[in-house]
Design an enzyme around this catalytic site. Sequence first.
Site, PDB file in Angstrom:
ATOM      1  N   ALA A   1      -4.685  -1.215   1.004  1.00 43.73           N
ATOM      2  CA  ALA A   1      -5.225   0.040   1.705  1.00 43.73           C
ATOM      3  C   ALA A   1      -3.870   0.858   1.856  1.00 43.73           C
ATOM      4  CB  ALA A   1      -5.925  -0.239   3.111  1.00 43.73           C
ATOM      5  N   THR A   2      -3.443   1.509   0.663  1.00 42.60           N
ATOM      6  CA  THR A   2      -2.229   2.241   0.746  1.00 42.60           C
ATOM      7  C   THR A   2      -2.646   3.566  -0.251  1.00 42.60           C
ATOM      8  OG1 THR A   2      -1.205   0.722  -0.788  1.00 42.60           O
ATOM      9  CG2 THR A   2      -0.341   0.425   1.150  1.00 42.60           C
ATOM     10  N   THR A   3      -1.996   4.364  -0.045  1.00 46.63           N
ATOM     11  CA  THR A   3      -2.100   5.571  -1.161  1.00 46.63           C
ATOM     12  C   THR A   3      -0.795   6.269  -1.257  1.00 46.63           C
ATOM     13  OG1 THR A   3      -3.261   7.416  -1.293  1.00 46.63           O
ATOM     14  CG2 THR A   3      -2.623   7.207   0.951  1.00 46.63           C
TER      15      THR A   3
END
Length: 521
Positions: A340-342
Amino acid sequence: MSIRGVIAASEPHTALAGARILRRGGNAVDAIVAAKFAATVTELPLTSLGGGGVCVWGDAADGYQVLDFFAAVPGLGLGVLPTLDFAPVTVDFGQTKQVFHIGKAAAAVPGELVGLLELHRRAGRLPLHEVVATAAAWARNGFTVSPQIAMIIGLIEPIAKSTPAAARLLLAGGRLPQAGDRLANPDLGDFLQALGEGDPNSLVAQYQASLVNHFGPAQGGLLTTQDVAAYAPVVREPLHVPFGPYRVLTNPPPAAGGGLIGAGLRIAESLGIGQESFLSREHQLVVAAILATVSQIRLAGYDHRLYADPASIRALVAGDGLPAWVERARSRTHENLLGATTHISVIDAEGMAAAMTTSNGEGCGHVLPELGIHVNNFLGEDDINPAGFHRLAPGSWMSTMMSPTIVVAGDRPCFALGSGGSNRIRSAILQALLNLLLYRRPLDEALNAARLHVEDSKLWFENVGLDEGVADALQQAWPAATCFDATSMFFGGVNGVASDDGRLSGAADHRRGGVVMVAES
């Protein structure tokens, strides 16, 4: 019309917020900060002001720096651990399931809010109220949910429904949102507007007091007044990786990812690869061997050395001890799933580049009241707690695989890129760099070509566009390999921009709904 800059991001609103700032005369740092504030609204499952991240930025005139605003371990001043609000949830990814831990004791000391403000203070030039205005408006008035974000909220449904407060932010009328639905976060909108128009220091103090009041020991968490008082973003010298005519500038220790990417690049250079037909049997097998060797480096005490002997990591990418690893890779030439990274990348027309990766983990399920900020669950993720949960000393800076990267020729930026994807970040960025710098692929192809990942003795690969027989060769070399018949967000989401003698371009990863916008004025 003239081009003011180019931005690549994982969501349309995020890219648009940054492009607007470039059109108004902002530089790359203004744009990336504006885009990231927007992402905390429109990419809430992936990033939040209650999370953390890293940015590398700079230009030929002033050089390059890293601002590390990842999380710190809470618990300063606590004599004994309280009864912890810390529980597992199972997330179903279809092909497999994974257990995450959420609750207030999953929350580390977050750095994203103070990090974005510090970066803007150091290198931005537009007023803060202009930089946050678009994010504030979308939070207050609502925004249209993209297909990618709707899908991700569906994946983390157990977390989205774990508390009423999380459900209010992530669900549409009590149900999972679909693409095209509208979500709003008016509390966050009010906070962002006040941040831009008022005194940022007083707003940060309000935010920090809320963290202690709602995530402290009395509530089953670990955050203390000492934790938030002690926290400050850290400016670091980038890890410099020499690579042919280039220097690759990336995240240094105590982060894990940059050194592993650097080691992989140096191994690839020593093996002399790059002449194989792209996506051929030879290409995929040698890249798998390099990725396997990078995994072995991590298993050989690498995480311990990040803290105990960070100079040895810089020495490794400079060449010390690499020959033995090169031979291991040569001899082979024969599990956090969501990530869950961007990531956002920007280059402006004046030659400033910025690359920023942020994360909220999956979120702990709890929200700061009246602020609309979903807080991270970094203490509940296996990959960044290798010794086990709640084993790191209070005040320790947490390590991360996040590796925003700028490639320079001489001192001028050629590429800025990075990826989400948890422990696959190192593989995604390493392959993107090899595709660009050794295999000389166009930017879009370099970022979207089939990927592999090796973790310990396991291989995952995408059977997309590979030459005939390549998948069989990989399965033969790695009998327990997992084959994906389509590209998958499992393999990260690399977003990158490029400057070729001042000609700007960008490409974004289709795996995570990537978007590129060129800002013209």
